[in-house]
Design a protein around this motif. Structure first.
Motif, PDB file in Angstrom:
ATOM      1  N   ASP A   1     -21.735  14.892  29.783  1.00  0.00           N
ATOM      2  CA  ASP A   1     -21.843  14.199  28.496  1.00  0.00           C
ATOM      3  C   ASP A   1     -20.769  14.674  27.530  1.00  0.00           C
ATOM      4  OD1 ASP A   1     -24.008  12.802  29.417  1.00  0.00           O
ATOM      5  OD2 ASP A   1     -25.508  13.972  28.346  1.00  0.00           O
ATOM      6  N   TYR A   2     -20.344  15.902  27.709  1.00  0.00           N
ATOM      7  CA  TYR A   2     -19.320  16.522  26.852  1.00  0.00           C
ATOM      8  C   TYR A   2     -18.590  17.546  27.701  1.00  0.00           C
ATOM      9  CZ  TYR A   2     -17.483  19.995  23.537  1.00  0.00           C
ATOM     10  OH  TYR A   2     -16.677  20.889  22.860  1.00  0.00           O
TER      11      TYR A   2
ATOM     12  N   SER B   1     -15.743  20.851  27.298  1.00  0.00           N
ATOM     13  CA  SER B   1     -14.853  21.716  26.527  1.00  0.00           C
ATOM     14  C   SER B   1     -13.428  21.556  27.034  1.00  0.00           C
ATOM     15  CB  SER B   1     -15.290  23.180  26.663  1.00  0.00           C
ATOM     16  OG  SER B   1     -16.590  23.377  26.154  1.00  0.00           O
TER      17      SER B   1
ATOM     18  N   SER C   1     -14.404  17.256  24.021  1.00  0.00           N
ATOM     19  CA  SER C   1     -14.462  15.797  23.975  1.00  0.00           C
ATOM     20  C   SER C   1     -15.793  15.252  24.462  1.00  0.00           C
ATOM     21  CB  SER C   1     -13.329  15.206  24.822  1.00  0.00           C
ATOM     22  OG  SER C   1     -12.065  15.592  24.305  1.00  0.00           O
ATOM     23  N   VAL C   2     -16.324  14.319  23.694  1.00  0.00           N
ATOM     24  CA  VAL C   2     -17.517  13.573  24.088  1.00  0.00           C
ATOM     25  C   VAL C   2     -17.117  12.554  25.151  1.00  0.00           C
ATOM     26  CG1 VAL C   2     -19.271  11.935  23.301  1.00  0.00           C
ATOM     27  CG2 VAL C   2     -18.589  13.844  21.825  1.00  0.00           C
ATOM     28  N   ASN C   3     -17.911  12.479  26.200  1.00  0.00           N
ATOM     29  CA  ASN C   3     -17.700  11.455  27.227  1.00  0.00           C
ATOM     30  C   ASN C   3     -18.400  10.186  26.750  1.00  0.00           C
ATOM     31  OD1 ASN C   3     -17.591   9.835  29.480  1.00  0.00           O
ATOM     32  ND2 ASN C   3     -18.250  11.414  30.908  1.00  0.00           N
TER      33      ASN C   3
ATOM     34  N   THR D   1     -25.728  15.016  21.438  1.00  0.00           N
ATOM     35  CA  THR D   1     -24.543  15.572  22.085  1.00  0.00           C
ATOM     36  C   THR D   1     -23.586  16.158  21.062  1.00  0.00           C
ATOM     37  OG1 THR D   1     -24.653  14.106  24.008  1.00  0.00           O
ATOM     38  CG2 THR D   1     -22.486  14.967  23.431  1.00  0.00           C
ATOM     39  N   VAL D   2     -23.305  15.398  20.016  1.00  0.00           N
ATOM     40  CA  VAL D   2     -22.351  15.852  18.998  1.00  0.00           C
ATOM     41  C   VAL D   2     -22.858  17.107  18.303  1.00  0.00           C
ATOM     42  CG1 VAL D   2     -21.306  15.245  16.777  1.00  0.00           C
ATOM     43  CG2 VAL D   2     -21.313  13.588  18.646  1.00  0.00           C
TER      44      VAL D   2
ATOM     45  N   ALA E   1     -22.270  19.961  20.619  1.00  0.00           N
ATOM     46  CA  ALA E   1     -20.829  20.148  20.810  1.00  0.00           C
ATOM     47  C   ALA E   1     -20.190  20.844  19.620  1.00  0.00           C
ATOM     48  CB  ALA E   1     -20.166  18.796  21.061  1.00  0.00           C
TER      49      ALA E   1
ATOM     50  N   LEU F   1     -13.272  17.729  17.558  1.00  0.00           N
ATOM     51  CA  LEU F   1     -14.126  16.983  18.486  1.00  0.00           C
ATOM     52  C   LEU F   1     -13.496  15.625  18.747  1.00  0.00           C
ATOM     53  CD1 LEU F   1     -16.868  16.873  20.021  1.00  0.00           C
ATOM     54  CD2 LEU F   1     -17.786  15.709  18.006  1.00  0.00           C
TER      55      LEU F   1
ATOM     56  N   LEU G   1     -12.897  12.351  22.048  1.00  0.00           N
ATOM     57  CA  LEU G   1     -13.647  11.530  22.987  1.00  0.00           C
ATOM     58  C   LEU G   1     -12.784  11.184  24.186  1.00  0.00           C
ATOM     59  CD1 LEU G   1     -12.797   8.190  22.846  1.00  0.00           C
ATOM     60  CD2 LEU G   1     -13.585   8.572  20.524  1.00  0.00           C
TER      61      LEU G   1
ATOM     62  N   THR H   1      -6.988  14.735  26.928  1.00  0.00           N
ATOM     63  CA  THR H   1      -8.104  14.961  27.875  1.00  0.00           C
ATOM     64  C   THR H   1      -7.770  14.664  29.334  1.00  0.00           C
ATOM     65  OG1 THR H   1      -9.220  12.775  27.889  1.00  0.00           O
ATOM     66  CG2 THR H   1      -9.700  14.235  26.038  1.00  0.00           C
TER      67      THR H   1
END
Length: 966
Positions: A355-356, A358, A609-611, A629-630, A633, A663, A665, A777
């Motif tokens: 989901d996230y 690093s 990054s958030v997936n 999630t955020v 994170a 942060l 994505l 990413t």
């Protein structure tokens, strides 16, 4: 009569035989977000079903108490209550969904029975589970060994044993379980053709892996089968080293992972690879949290990348396995938390769920003796020899521990400028940049990836014309930098002069020292005053050029060499939350970080990054999951600041003062596919807007909540945050500074409760001076199996070449859509190869799919810029924005980059102009598909008004994905 919950999450009477060989048609990756899943003992996955828990417990009661009318009512009420307790336990543990092993369900049923006081039922249930376990072991032991009649395997000790076909079938069967259109027997049959009598034991698994990977272009699900076969190799390498087992199947890892974690921590500390404080954790508790089923999420590229470049090793033996790797990172980030075990498990679940993720330095170094976890470092180089070489030394130390670098060279005086100390003249910036280039080559981030640095220079600097030529392949090689990146730091006034076809004056910074720190109206006023002094004869060293001529030269070099990138000084500063304490003088290696620097502060940013694909459903974003999630994170990113190893003192000073994080994505393109939205469409632009708004809202809210818990960052007072000016509000400041829509047009629509959030930020503060930045990413997107960052699909079928080797990449979304319409076959594979991953010229593909699966060079640049503009209004830093231009010409580049500035973007990244490329026109039967590579071609002059022009690919680190940052 007794019962238990079986591998299908159903009740099994004692006379029944559990089927452990059945396969499920449900693929792990296809499960909807938020859904609980059950992994069976043979590795297949099915959906979690509450009703089956109820049936199982009911049968357990009936087996003990019978089915009389008197007992029936009590049993019904008790079972209802117990079933709800069991299901609530898992939903509480995994609110965003996840995978549970069948044994975990049985454990919870057993525990619920004990807690309810139904001890007789619980006792019978425990005894029956043990009886079934022994039965399974006896059945396994009774299976006849399947030895190959002619092939013997050479073991490391020199002995030979017959090839164990039985184990091969188990391993391949596990690898293919739950995957549609994947044939286990075909893999075995083809692999056996490559084996011979006396084959080394390690080559048996290699043959299976190679066989499976050749089938990926025909069926994308083979990438998961290949990954799972590679897992067997990983287990064979790590488990004996840890003293756990000589070999193991994936099913065995449910029991072995907890033991392996304890041994791994002990071994890692003993070998001085891990931080001793990891032993302070309750390792048994953390071991029980490891979810072996999450090993099955990897595609082949993702797992091979982890193996080659991320897993900790000793004497080239990898001692980490995937779930241990994620737990090591989580432990490294949580060890200063009060409830460290709970936080480590929370962090582990977020990382291992994909989901996230690093950033790479955090994954490399968390939990080690040198936890350098930050991604980016920005420096300003002073105008003296001691300071210049000190900055180069800082570069070396930061690069050693996997930091990406951005250097601001604007203060250094220009070629021909007077040097008072020696009564001589300066050689300018360029000779020093050659040293910087060679330092980046020499210090290659600990041998894990190439060292990388980007030099920035403002467009008014006298050396700018030579600076833009640094990457040329002709001219004096002593004044060329072939390995480092360069970027123009462009003031708004220059762009206005380009629009108005005005003149532009170049200065040496020692003559105009205040321009470096000025922006907006203040810069324009000072700059025009210096121009007037030039005309009056006050400056002996200056040069006047036509702004459009310099602009064309900038675009020409960008077109020819991929550098310098074009980044915009004024929007970075006018919209900076931290303008009260300094100036943004450059961006970073990948143009997404915009933080203040000076001679005493090296800016640092920590990325993750958030997936986005994991938070997108067919109907749009799952906002509830995204917020959770955020929140986690941002906490992980904030922890990095305190845990981080700082090799340079100025970096620690800056990071502790301002506490910035970034942060971002990834998987934006995958999110569009899930919603059946074409990248080149208004719907995609709107989704870019709404998705970034949600991330921005939740990130700011999370940082503010952290400030309430931990305190605001030191320099909060006086910031835009403290004034109630959020990123969406600072857009208006930029519009006003530029004088209205003559030079800018940005959509300012919004849908969330920003007024309430402004009030919260002003009252509670902010933990972090900056909270958002969209990084490239490349590698972490490979790990999680999604499209990198905000990029459109590069090609629908190609071979990716990077430091881990070559990997066939097939767009699974396209394949699934073609399958649904009966169009996926060998002919389609060959067509895709022939047309280099493009669907546009394949007649039998419908028009809607052609629009949906247009590749990066088939999407008009305006769509990429429009989407980026919508995102930029929400972001307090910037975004790594690659621009793809097919048939590049001077006119097209001019329009595209003017549009980027006019749309309020802060930075741009690589220009990827369509190269003269060639994918081998082969048939599928040869299993040959060449990687996309640039042909040797002479670029056409950028001044050409129109027409296609073959251009070299810009990124030398990885084609097509730059991996320097993440």
């Amino acid at each position: 009569m007794q019962t238990e919950v079986d591998d299908n999450n159903t009740a099994v009477p004692p006379t029944a035989t559990t089927n452990t060989s059945a396969t499920s048609t449900t693929e792990v990756q296809a499960t909807a977000p938020g859904q609980l899943r059950v992994i069976k003992r043979n590795g297949t996955v099915v959906s979690y079903d509450d009703s089956k828990i109820t049936v199982a417990i009911t049968k357990a009661f009936l087996a003990v108490e019978g089915g009389t009318a008197a007992a029936s009512s009590r049993i019904h009420e008790t079972v209802e209550k117990l079933s709800q307790q069991v299901s609530a336990t898992f939903k509480r543990r995994m609110p965003s969904g996840g995978t549970i092993h069948i044994e975990d369900i049985q454990d919870q049923v057993e525990l619920a029975l004990m807690r309810s006081g139904d001890h007789k039922v619980a006792r019978d249930y425990v005894l029956y589970r043990e009886e079934r376990r022994q039965q399974r072991e006896e059945n396994t032991a009774a299976e006849p060994s399947k030895a190959h009649p002619t092939i013997k395997v050479s073991n490391p000790d020199g002995s030979q044993t017959p090839l164990d076909l039985g184990r091969m079938e188990i391993i391949v069967g596990e690898a293919c379980a739950g995957l549609k259109d994947v044939d286990a027997q075909h893999i075995i049959d083809e692999a056996l053709k490559n084996l011979y009598d006396g084959v080394p034991a390690k080559d048996v698994n290699t043959s299976l892996v190679i066989t499976a990977r050749t089938l990926v272009e025909k069926e994308p699900n083979y990438t998961f089968a290949t990954s799972r076969l590679l897992l067997d190799n990983l287990r064979a390498e790590a488990l004996p080293f840890l003293g756990i087992a000589n070999s193991a199947t994936q099913a065995d890892m449910i029991a072995l992972y907890p033991k392996a974690l304890v041994s791994y921590i002990d071994k890692g500390i003993e070998l001085e690879l891990l931080a001793p404080n990891l032993r302070d954790y309750d390792l048994d508790k953390l071991g029980q949290a490891l979810d072996a089923s999450r090993d099955l999420q990897f595609n082949y590229l993702g797992l091979q990348t982890l193996y080659d470049r991320y897993f900790i090793h000793s004497n080239e033996v990898r001692i980490e396995l995937p779930q241990i790797f994620f737990m090591r990172v989580a432990m490294g980030l949580a060890h200063r938390e009060e409830n460290r075990e709970e936080r480590a498990i929370e962090f582990y679940r977020l990382l291992s769920s994909f989901d996230y993720m690093s950033s790479t330095p955090t994954l490399f170094n968390a939990g080690t003796l040198r936890p350098q976890l930050s991604s980016c470092y920005l420096t300003t180089v002073p105008d003296d020899l001691h300071g210049i070489y000190g900055a180069i030394q800082d570069n070396a130390m930061l690069s050693k521990w996997a930091g990406g670098l951005g250097n601001d060279w604007t203060p250094v005086r220009a070629l021909g400028a007077y040097i008072k100390g020696t009564n001589g003249k300066s050689q300018g910036v360029v000779p020093f940049l050659k040293v910087v280039n060679d330092t980046a080559v020499a210090v290659n981030q600990g041998g894990k990836r190439k060292g990388a640095v980007c030099a920035y220079l403002e467009t008014w600097h006298m050396d700018i014309e030579e600076f833009v030529e640094l990457r040329k392949n002709t001219g004096d090689d002593r004044r060329r930098t072939h390995d480092m990146n360069t970027a123009n730091w462009v003031p708004d006034l220059f762009m206005k002069r380009v629009f108005d076809d005005g003149e532009w004056t170049l200065f040496s910074p020692n003559d105009v020292p205040d321009l470096h720190d000025l922006y907006g109206e203040a810069f324009e006023k000072a700059y025009t005053a210096y121009e007037a002094r030039c005309k009056a004869g006050d400056f002996p060293l200056f040069k006047t050029v036509r702004a459009q001529e310099l602009w064309r030269k900038m675009l020409g070099m960008l077109f020819e060499t991929g550098h310098p990138w074009i980044t915009f000084k004024d929007p970075c500063n006018i919209r900076s939350p931290q303008q009260h304490v300094g100036v943004v003088h450059s961006s970073n290696l990948c143009t997404e970080i915009t933080l203040n620097t000076n001679k005493d502060e090296i800016a640092v940013c920590n990325l993750g990054s958030v997936n986005l694909a994991q938070h997108t459903e067919e109907g749009g974003l799952n906002l509830e999951k995204l917020e959770k999630t955020v929140k986690t994170a941002v906490r992980m990113l904030d922890n990095v600041i305190d845990i981080n190893y700082y090799s340079v003192g100025q970096a620690e000073k800056s990071n502790m003062l301002h506490r910035p994080v970034g942060l971002g994505l990834m998987g934006f393109q995958d999110s569009l596919y899930k919603q059946h939205i074409a990248y080149g469409s208004e719907d995609a632009v709107t989704f870019a807007d709404r998705s970034m708004e949600a991330i921005s809202y939740f990130a700011i809210k999370s940082s503010s909540e952290l400030a309430e818990e931990r305190g605001s960052y030191t320099t909060f007072d006086g910031s835009l945050w403290s004034q109630g000016i959020l990123p969406i509000d600072s857009v208006q400041k930029l519009i006003e500074e530029r004088g209205g829509e003559a030079y800018i047009k940005v959509d300012q629509s919004q849908t969330m409760d920003w007024a309430g959030l402004r009030a919260q930020v002003q009252s509670k503060g902010m933990r972090n001076s900056n909270v958002m930045a969209i990084a490239p990413t490349a590698t972490i997107a490979n790990i999680t199996g999604v499209a990198q960052s905000i990029e459109p699909t590069y090609q629908n079928l190609y071979v990716k070449s990077n430091l881990s080797g070559e990997f066939t990449v097939v767009n699974p979304h396209l394949v699934n859509d073609l399958k649904a319409r009966g169009l996926w076959d060998n002919v389609m594979v060959n067509d895709l190869k022939y047309y280099e991953g493009s669907v546009q010229q394949i007649d039998r593909i419908p028009a809607d799919l052609k629009a949906m699966y247009a590749t990066a060079f088939e999407v008009e640049p305006r769509w990429i810029i429009d989407a980026a503009s919508r995102r930029q209004k929400w972001i307090d830093q910037a975004q790594s924005l690659n621009l793809y231009i097919a048939g590049a010409s001077g006119k097209k580049l001019d329009i595209t980059y003017r549009m980027a500035w006019y749309s309020g973007l802060k930075t741009t990244y690589y220009l990827r102009a369509l190269a003269a490329t060639g994918t081998e026109k082969s048939t599928i039967d040869t299993n040959a598909l060449n990687a996309v590579s640039s042909a040797a071609a002479t670029p056409a002059p950028v001044e050409a008004a129109a027409g296609p022009a073959p251009v070299p690919q810009a990124c030398s680190l990885d084609d097509p994905d730059c991996e320097a940052c993440q």
